[in-house]
Design a protein around this motif. Structure first.
Motif, PDB file in Angstrom:
ATOM      1  N   ASN A  26       0.624  -1.174  -0.166  1.00  0.00           N
ATOM      2  CA  ASN A  26      -0.056  -0.138   0.064  1.00  0.00           C
ATOM      3  C   ASN A  26       0.871   1.163  -0.088  1.00  0.00           C
ATOM      4  OD1 ASN A  26      -2.232   1.757   0.193  1.00  0.00           O
ATOM      5  ND2 ASN A  26      -2.264   1.790   2.410  1.00  0.00           N
ATOM      6  N   GLN A  27       1.924   1.202   0.910  1.00  0.00           N
ATOM      7  CA  GLN A  27       2.523   2.361   0.906  1.00  0.00           C
ATOM      8  C   GLN A  27       3.542   2.697  -0.143  1.00  0.00           C
ATOM      9  OE1 GLN A  27       4.563   2.978   4.864  1.00  0.00           O
ATOM     10  NE2 GLN A  27       3.197   1.569   5.599  1.00  0.00           N
ATOM     11  N   ARG A  32       2.929   1.943  -3.482  1.00  0.00           N
ATOM     12  CA  ARG A  32       2.062   2.096  -4.798  1.00  0.00           C
ATOM     13  C   ARG A  32       2.180   3.631  -5.126  1.00  0.00           C
ATOM     14  NH1 ARG A  32      -3.523   3.510  -3.635  1.00  0.00           N
ATOM     15  NH2 ARG A  32      -3.765   3.560  -1.286  1.00  0.00           N
ATOM     16  N   ARG A  33       2.283   4.448  -4.181  1.00  0.00           N
ATOM     17  CA  ARG A  33       2.459   5.913  -4.495  1.00  0.00           C
ATOM     18  C   ARG A  33       3.460   6.074  -5.500  1.00  0.00           C
ATOM     19  NH1 ARG A  33       4.528  10.139  -0.436  1.00  0.00           N
ATOM     20  NH2 ARG A  33       6.270   9.132  -1.075  1.00  0.00           N
ATOM     21  N   ASP A  34       4.825   5.325  -5.195  1.00  0.00           N
ATOM     22  CA  ASP A  34       5.813   5.610  -5.828  1.00  0.00           C
ATOM     23  C   ASP A  34       6.124   4.504  -7.118  1.00  0.00           C
ATOM     24  OD1 ASP A  34       6.572   7.813  -4.452  1.00  0.00           O
ATOM     25  OD2 ASP A  34       6.973   6.420  -2.699  1.00  0.00           O
ATOM     26  N   LYS A  92       5.808   4.328 -10.094  1.00  0.00           N
ATOM     27  CA  LYS A  92       6.321   4.950 -11.415  1.00  0.00           C
ATOM     28  C   LYS A  92       7.814   4.875 -11.252  1.00  0.00           C
ATOM     29  CE  LYS A  92       2.004   7.248 -13.315  1.00  0.00           C
ATOM     30  NZ  LYS A  92       1.783   6.157 -14.110  1.00  0.00           N
ATOM     31  N   ILE A  93       8.441   5.653 -10.057  1.00  0.00           N
ATOM     32  CA  ILE A  93       9.587   5.582  -9.732  1.00  0.00           C
ATOM     33  C   ILE A  93      10.366   4.270  -9.487  1.00  0.00           C
ATOM     34  CG2 ILE A  93      11.414   6.948  -8.135  1.00  0.00           C
ATOM     35  CD1 ILE A  93       9.312   9.104  -7.688  1.00  0.00           C
ATOM     36  N   GLY A 117      -2.626   7.590  -9.791  1.00  0.00           N
ATOM     37  CA  GLY A 117      -1.715   7.105 -10.924  1.00  0.00           C
ATOM     38  C   GLY A 117      -2.501   6.769 -12.267  1.00  0.00           C
ATOM     39  N   LEU A 168      -3.511  10.202 -14.005  1.00  0.00           N
ATOM     40  CA  LEU A 168      -2.084  10.478 -14.948  1.00  0.00           C
ATOM     41  C   LEU A 168      -1.943   9.441 -16.073  1.00  0.00           C
ATOM     42  CD1 LEU A 168       0.122  12.271 -15.433  1.00  0.00           C
ATOM     43  CD2 LEU A 168       1.463  10.869 -13.715  1.00  0.00           C
ATOM     44  N   ASP A 169      -2.024   8.278 -15.947  1.00  0.00           N
ATOM     45  CA  ASP A 169      -1.995   7.404 -16.973  1.00  0.00           C
ATOM     46  C   ASP A 169      -2.912   7.686 -18.210  1.00  0.00           C
ATOM     47  OD1 ASP A 169       0.445   5.992 -15.905  1.00  0.00           O
ATOM     48  OD2 ASP A 169      -0.864   4.297 -15.327  1.00  0.00           O
ATOM     49  N   LEU A 209      -1.622  10.450 -20.109  1.00  0.00           N
ATOM     50  CA  LEU A 209      -0.629  10.151 -20.727  1.00  0.00           C
ATOM     51  C   LEU A 209      -0.877   9.243 -21.769  1.00  0.00           C
ATOM     52  CD1 LEU A 209       2.083   9.182 -17.757  1.00  0.00           C
ATOM     53  CD2 LEU A 209       2.008  11.406 -19.246  1.00  0.00           C
ATOM     54  N   ARG A 265       5.148  15.111  -9.202  1.00  0.00           N
ATOM     55  CA  ARG A 265       6.358  14.830  -9.383  1.00  0.00           C
ATOM     56  C   ARG A 265       6.211  13.552 -10.572  1.00  0.00           C
ATOM     57  NH1 ARG A 265       7.775  10.480  -5.106  1.00  0.00           N
ATOM     58  NH2 ARG A 265       6.116   9.566  -6.332  1.00  0.00           N
ATOM     59  N   ASP A 266       5.409  12.619 -10.623  1.00  0.00           N
ATOM     60  CA  ASP A 266       5.381  11.729 -11.651  1.00  0.00           C
ATOM     61  C   ASP A 266       4.986  12.372 -13.095  1.00  0.00           C
ATOM     62  OD1 ASP A 266       5.608   9.889  -9.780  1.00  0.00           O
ATOM     63  OD2 ASP A 266       3.867   9.137  -9.421  1.00  0.00           O
ATOM     64  N   ASP A 326       7.970  14.241 -14.253  1.00  0.00           N
ATOM     65  CA  ASP A 326       9.141  12.869 -14.845  1.00  0.00           C
ATOM     66  C   ASP A 326       8.608  12.634 -16.193  1.00  0.00           C
ATOM     67  OD1 ASP A 326      10.445  13.298 -12.282  1.00  0.00           O
ATOM     68  OD2 ASP A 326       9.736  11.315 -11.416  1.00  0.00           O
ATOM     69  N   LEU A 381       6.056  13.145   1.810  1.00  0.00           N
ATOM     70  CA  LEU A 381       4.909  13.241   1.099  1.00  0.00           C
ATOM     71  C   LEU A 381       5.218  13.254  -0.385  1.00  0.00           C
ATOM     72  CD1 LEU A 381       3.401  16.463   3.163  1.00  0.00           C
ATOM     73  CD2 LEU A 381       2.522  13.997   3.359  1.00  0.00           C
ATOM     74  N   GLY A 382       6.418  13.131  -0.700  1.00  0.00           N
ATOM     75  CA  GLY A 382       6.801  13.193  -2.309  1.00  0.00           C
ATOM     76  C   GLY A 382       6.698  14.463  -2.817  1.00  0.00           C
ATOM     77  N   PRO A 410      -1.522   6.982   1.870  1.00  0.00           N
ATOM     78  CA  PRO A 410       0.090   6.335   1.900  1.00  0.00           C
ATOM     79  C   PRO A 410       0.925   7.445   2.092  1.00  0.00           C
ATOM     80  CG  PRO A 410      -1.233   5.350  -0.091  1.00  0.00           C
ATOM     81  CD  PRO A 410      -2.032   6.370   0.419  1.00  0.00           C
TER      82      PRO A 410
END
Lengths: 288, 604
Positions: free
Chosen positions: A243-244, A246-248, A250-251, B292, B295-296, B299, B315-316, B319, B371-372, B440
Motif C-alpha cells: 500500500n505504501q 504504490r504511490r511511488d 512509477k519511480i 496513478g 495520470l496514465d 499520458l 512529481r510523476d 518526470d 509526502l513526495g 499512503p
C-alpha cells in the motif's frame, strides 16, 4: 516428494525462519543480530550525531540495502522479513483456532448428529453465508487498537466455521466405518469412540486443509493490511508495504514488487504443500 | 423547530462544511479545498470596477513574489495558437461530484471544475487576485460596506430559456438561506436581505460592514447563479440536471462514470476579440479517483486533461513530461497548507510548552520529502504561500524551525513540572495520538514525525488512521460540545479565498468549533473582524500578519508544506492558462486545480 513441493517447503521454511529470527532480533537480542531495524528511517534525525541521516528514500538495490529502501528510507529487506512474522502468527492462530475448536466441534456433531448437529451447523451456515472479507472488515473496525493479538483472534474466530464443516464431513464418513461400528458393538462409550477413533482420523484431513486455508489467511491479512486495517503502523506487513509503495510505483516498481512477491510465493507454496498433504491424507484415509 | 434552533443547525452545518473543506484528503490528500468560504483577496473598492489588489509599488506585495522556491506556472496570455471552434475534450477529476447544486452540495476542487461549466459566478478573480465583475456587470457598496449593489448583465438567459433578471437573484435567496452548503455562508456573510431594486439591479443588505463581501459572490454557495424556478420545482432532480447561465449545458450525467456538457449556443460571454464563447462543442468529466490511473489516462490520451492536488502525482507528471511525454502542466502553489492541529481542550496539548516542543520536533523538509513533495511543495509558515500578496516575511522568520534540543527542553519542562496538566507522574513521557486519514503519503509523513518525536524518549506516539469522514468527526466533536476526541490531528489550512472568513471560522468560540481554545482567540478574532471591515490592503495585510504572529506565539497548529496543485493537459488543449474576465483582463488562472473551460480550445 515432487520438486515443486520441495521448493515450496524450502520457501516456507525461510519465511518462518526469517520471521522468528526477526522477532528474536527485536526481542531477545535487542537489535544485535545482523538485520536492520525495519522501522529505522535512514534519513531521519540521529540523536547521537545531532544530524539527519544520509539515507535515500525509494533507493534501488544495493549492498547496504539488498532490496532498496521505501518512501521514508527504511530497509525493504528488513521490513519483508519482519512482515513475515505477522503473517506467520495470523496463520498459526487461525489454524489453531480452526483445528482445535472447529475440529472438535465438527467431529462432535458429525458423530453425535441429532439436534446438536442441526443447531451448530445452522449457525455455521449463517456465518459462512456472510462474505468473509466484509464480515472481517466489520469485526476489525470495532477495535480501536488493532494489534497482532486482535487481528489474529478475529481471523482465527472467523476460520472456525470452515474447519467445522470439513471436520463434520469427515466425522460423518468415519462414524459409519466398520471399526467405529465394531467399537459400538463391544459397548465402548461414545466419548471414548469419539476421542480414540473419530478425532484421530479426522485430524490428518484437517491439518492438510489447514495448509490450504493458511494460504487464504495470508491473503486476507494482506488485504486488511493493504486497507490499513491490520496491525498498526509502523509494524511492517506485506500488505501495508504494498500500500505504501504504490504511490511511488512509477519511480521504483521494485518497492511494490518485493512484498507482492513475498506474499504471492508464500501463498503459492502453502497451496503446493497443502495439496501435497491433502493427497497424502486422502490416500491414508482410503486405506483405513 | 425554532428560529434559534434553525440557526444553530445552520451553524453546525457551516462548521461541518468548513471542517470538511479544510481537511486533508487525499495527500494529503486530497485535498481539496475549496471551501465554502468566500474567495480571495483584498476587498473591493466602492466602484463598479474590479477592486485593485495591492498596488504594484507596495513592497509588501513584492515580498511574496521574490520568495525562494517559486514553483508555479505563470498565468499568461496563451496567444501562440490561433483559437478555433469545435471539438470535444474529456477531463479526469480526482473524485465524482455528488451533486451540482451550489446551495446544497459542498463544493471542492473537482466540483468547481464541473460547476463552472454550467454556472457563472457573479464575481471572479483576476490575475492579481482582485475581484472583478463576471456575470455581474458591476458592483459597488455604500460607504460603510453594509449595502452592496450589483448590476447584472443584460440579455443573459438561463439554459431553460428563462431571462436573467434581478428577481432571479432574489428568488435564489430563500433557497440559499436553507441550503446545506449555503446557509452557513449566508450567516457568516451577514447577509440579511436581497432585493430587486431595478430590472437588473440587486441590492444586498448586510447586518454589519463587510468590505470583502464580493468575495462571497465569487464562490459557489452565494456566487453561482442558478435558475431558482427549476430548483424549487425539483430540488433533487436539479442535482442531475442543473440549470445555469454558464458556457455549457448539461447533456447527460452518469454518476461515477461520465458527465457530459455541450456548448451553450446562447452564451453571453465573448473573448477579448469579441468571439462568442465557448469554443468547444462539448466537454466531459470523468471521475478517476486513483492518482496513478488518472495520470496514465492523460499520458495515454484517454483524457485530454486531468487535475491533481497531490505532490506525488505532480512529481510523476513532471518526470513523464521531462521524459518526453506530450503533456503540459499548469502548476499552482496554493495558500492551502498541510499539517495539523493540537486539541488544546485536552491535556497535554493545553500546555504551550508541549506544543512548542512538538512543533520544534517537526522537520518540515523531511515530512515534505515523505509526502513526495520535495521541489514541489514549499514549507509552510503561515496561511499564505510565498506567492500570495498576504505573505509575511516576519511571520516566516518567526515560525519555529526544527530544533531537536529546543524541543526536548520544552518537553522536559512540562514533563518535570509537578503541576503538569495530564495528571501523570513527574518524569513520565507524554502520550500523543497522531492521526491522519489512511493515505499512503500521509502515513509516510506520520512515521517521519513519529520517529523524531520518539527519538526524544519523552513522547509515546500512537498512530491512527480513520477514514476521512471519521477523521473529520473526531475533530468536530458534535457529541462533546465541539471539543473533539482528537489530539494531534492532520489537517489543512487556508485557501485561495479571502483570508478573513477562514480565519474567523478558525477562531470561533471553543463551544462552537472543536479545536480552538485559549486566550489568543479573542484578540485574534477581533483583528480578523477588523480585517473584514476595511478594504485597505495595507491595513488588512498588517492585521493578517498580526493574527499569524499570534498563531506563532500560541502554536495551535503545525505546518508541513503548501499544497501544490496542477492541471495536466494534452499539448493540443489551450486556453486554460490565460482566460479572461469580461473586462478583458486575465483571470486568476488555475488555483487549486480549478479550471475555467469557456476559453478552452483544441489546436490542430
Amino acid at each position: 516428494m515432487p520438486l515443486r513441493v520441495k521448493f515450496a517447503s524450502l520457501w516456507l521454511f525461510l519465511i518462518v525462519f526469517g520471521a522468528i529470527y526477526a522477532k528474536l532480533d527485536t526481542g531477545l537480542f535487542d537489535g544485535k543480530l545482523p538485520l536492520q531495524n525495519p522501522n529505522y528511517q535512514t534519513n531521519g534525525f540521529d540523536v547521537t550525531t545531532g544530524t539527519f541521516g544520509t539515507g535515500t528514500p525509494i533507493e534501488s538495490m544495493s549492498g547496504a540495502h539488498w532490496l532498496g529502501t521505501d518512501a521514508i528510507a527504511r530497509d525493504t529487506f528488513a521490513r519483508i522479513v519482519h512482515g513475515g512474522w505477522v503473517s506467520l502468527i495470523v496463520v498459526v492462530v487461525s489454524a489453531a483456532c480452526g483445528v482445535i475448536v472447529g475440529g472438535l466441534l465438527g467431529s462432535l456433531v458429525g458423530f453425535v448428529r441429532g439436534r446438536v448437529e442441526t443447531v451448530i451447523m445452522a449457525s455455521v451456515d449463517v456465518i459462512l453465508a456472510f462474505p468473509a472479507l466484509v464480515l472481517l472488515l466489520a469485526l476489525v473496525s470495532i477495535f480501536e487498537v488493532r494489534n497482532l493479538f486482535v487481528i489474529s483472534a478475529v481471523i482465527g474466530v472467523l476460520s472456525i466455521p470452515a474447519y467445522t464443516r470439513v471436520a463434520r464431513a469427515n466425522s460423518l464418513a468415519i462414524s459409519s466405518r466398520e471399526f467405529v461400528t465394531a467399537a459400538r458393538a463391544i459397548g465402548t462409550k461414545p466419548s471414548r469412540i469419539l476421542m480414540r477413533e473419530v478425532i484421530p482420523n479426522v485430524m490428518p484431513t484437517l491439518l492438510s486443509y489447514a495448509m490450504v486455508a493458511a494460504a487464504f489467511v495470508v491473503v486476507v491479512e494482506g488485504s486488511l493490511s493493504f486497507l490499513g486495517l491490520s496491525v498498526q503502523l509502523p509494524t511492517a506487513t506485506w500488505g501495508n508495504m504494498i500500500n505504501q509503495a504504490r504511490r511511488d510505483i512509477k519511480i521504483n516498481v521494485a518497492q511494490v514488487l518485493w512484498p507482492s512477491l513475498a506474499l504471492s510465493v508464500t501463498v503459492l507454496s502453502l497451496n503446493q504443500v497443502g495439496d501435497f498433504f491433502q493427497q497424502r491424507s486422502a490416500v491414508r484415509g482410503s486405506s483405513l | 423547530m425554532g428560529v434559534s434552533a434553525m440557526r444553530r443547525k445552520g451553524l453546525h452545518r457551516a462548521i461541518a462544511f468548513l471542517a470538511a473543506a479544510g481537511l486533508i484528503a487525499s495527500a494529503c490528500g486530497g485535498g481539496g479545498d475549496s471551501t465554502s468560504e468566500p474567495a480571495d483577496s483584498p476587498a473591493e473598492e466602492t466602484t463598479s470596477e474590479p477592486a485593485e489588489e495591492p498596488a504594484a509599488e507596495e513592497p509588501a506585495v513584492e515580498a511574496g513574489d521574490e520568495a525562494e522556491g517559486d514553483v508555479d506556472t505563470e498565468v499568461v496570455e496563451d496567444d501562440t495558437v490561433q483559437v478555433s471552434y469545435g471539438g470535444s475534450i474529456s477531463v479526469g477529476l480526482e473524485a465524482e461530484v455528488t451533486g451540482l447544486r451550489p446551495w446544497e452540495d459542498n463544493c471542492s476542487s473537482p466540483c468547481y471544475n464541473m460547476m463552472v461549466a454550467v454556472y457563472d459566478k457573479l464575481v471572479e478573480q483576476d490575475v492579481t487576485g482582485a475581484y472583478a465583475p463576471y456575470l455581474a456587470e458591476s458592483f459597488s457598496s455604500n460607504d460603510d460596506y453594509t449595502v452592496w449593489t450589483v448590476t447584472l448583465r443584460s440579455g443573459v438567459t438561463f439554459h431553460n430559456g428563462v431571462a436573467l433578471t434581478a428577481q432571479s437573484i432574489v428568488d435564489m435567496f430563500p433557497i440559499q438561506q436553507a441550503g446545506a452548503a449555503s446557509a452557513g455562508v449566508v450567516a457568516s456573510s451577514g447577509l440579511t436581505s436581497v432585493e430587486a431594486t431595478g430590472d437588473l439591479e440587486v441590492t444586498y443588505t448586510l447586518s454589519a460592514p463587510k468590505a470583502i463581501f464580493p468575495s462571497y459572490l465569487a464562490r459557489a454557495p452565494l456566487g453561482m447563479v442558478f435558475e431558482a424556478g427549476a430548483a424549487a420545482a425539483d430540488p433533487d432532480g436539479f442535482s442531475m440536471a442543473p440549470v445555469g447561465t454558464g458556457p455549457f449545458v448539461i447533456e447527460s450525467r452518469d454518476l461515477d462514470n461520465k458527465t457530459v456538457f455541450v456548448r451553450n449556443a446562447d452564451y453571453w460571454g465573448s473573448d477579448p476579440d469579441g468571439n462568442q464563447l465557448p469554443y468547444l462543442d462539448s466537454i466531459s468529466f470523468l471521475p478517476i479517483p486513483d492518482e496513478g490511473t488518472r495520470l496514465d489516462a492523460l499520458l495515454s490520451g484517454t483524457v485530454d486533461a486531468m487535475q491533481t492536488l497531490r505532490q506525488g502525482t505532480i512529481r510523476d507528471a513532471r518526470d513523464a513530461r521531462d521524459g518526453g511525454a506530450a503533456i503540459e502542466l499548469l502548476e499552482s502553489q496554493g495558500n492551502n497548507v498541510g499539517g495539523g492541529m493540537f486539541n488544546m481542550a485536552i491535556a497535554p496539548f493545553d500546555d504551550l510548552r508541549v506544543r512548542q516542543g512538538l512543533i520544534s520536533l517537526n522537520s518540515q523538509e523531511q515530512v515534505i520529502e515523505a509526502l513526495g513533495g520535495t521541489g514541489i511543495s514549499l514549507p509552510g509558515t503561515q496561511w499564505f504561500s510565498a506567492d500570495s500578496p498576504w505573505w509575511s516575511q516576519k511571520v516566516a522568520e518567526a515560525w519555529p524551525k526544527f530544533n531537536f534540543d529546543a524541543g526536548v527542553e520544552k518537553l522536559n519542562e512540562y514533563i518535570n513540572d509537578a503541576a503538569r496538566s495530564d495528571g501523570k507522574a513527574v518524569g513520565e513521557s507524554i502520550d500523543v495520538e497522531l492521526s491522519c486519514p489512511p493515505d499512503p503519503t500521509l502515513i509516510a509523513a506520520m512515521q517521519v514525525l513519529q520517529q523524531t518525536l520518539e527519538a526524544t524518549e519523552l513522547v509515546n506516539v500512537t498512530m491512527t488512521n480513520y477514514d476521512q469522514q471519521t477523521h473529520i468527526n473526531n475533530a468536530l466533536g458534535m457529541d462533546n460540545g465541539f471539543q473533539g476526541v482528537h489530539s494531534m490531528h492532520c489537517w489543512r489550512w487556508s485557501s485561495e479565498d479571502d483570508p478573513t472568513a477562514g480565519i474567523l471560522a478558525f477562531l470561533s468560540e471553543p463551544t462552537n468549533f472543536p479545536n480552538w481554545t485559549g486566550e489568543y482567540a479573542d484578540e485574534a478574532k477581533a483583528l480578523a473582524a477588523e480585517s473584514g471591515a476595511t478594504d485597505d490592503f495595507a491595513t488588512r495585510k498588517a492585521l493578517f500578519e498580526e493574527i499569524m504572529m499570534i498563531i506563532v506565539d500560541q502554536l495551535p497548529i503545525w505546518y508541513s508544506g503548501h499544497t501544490a496543485t496542477a492541471i495536466g493537459t494534452s499539448p493540443a488543449v489551450h486556453g486554460l492558462n490565460g482566460w479572461h474576465v469580461p473586462s478583458g483582463d486575465l483571470g486568476i488562472g488555475f488555483p487549486s486545480a480549478e479550471g475555467r473551460w469557456s476559453e478552452v480550445f483544441i489546436s490542430g
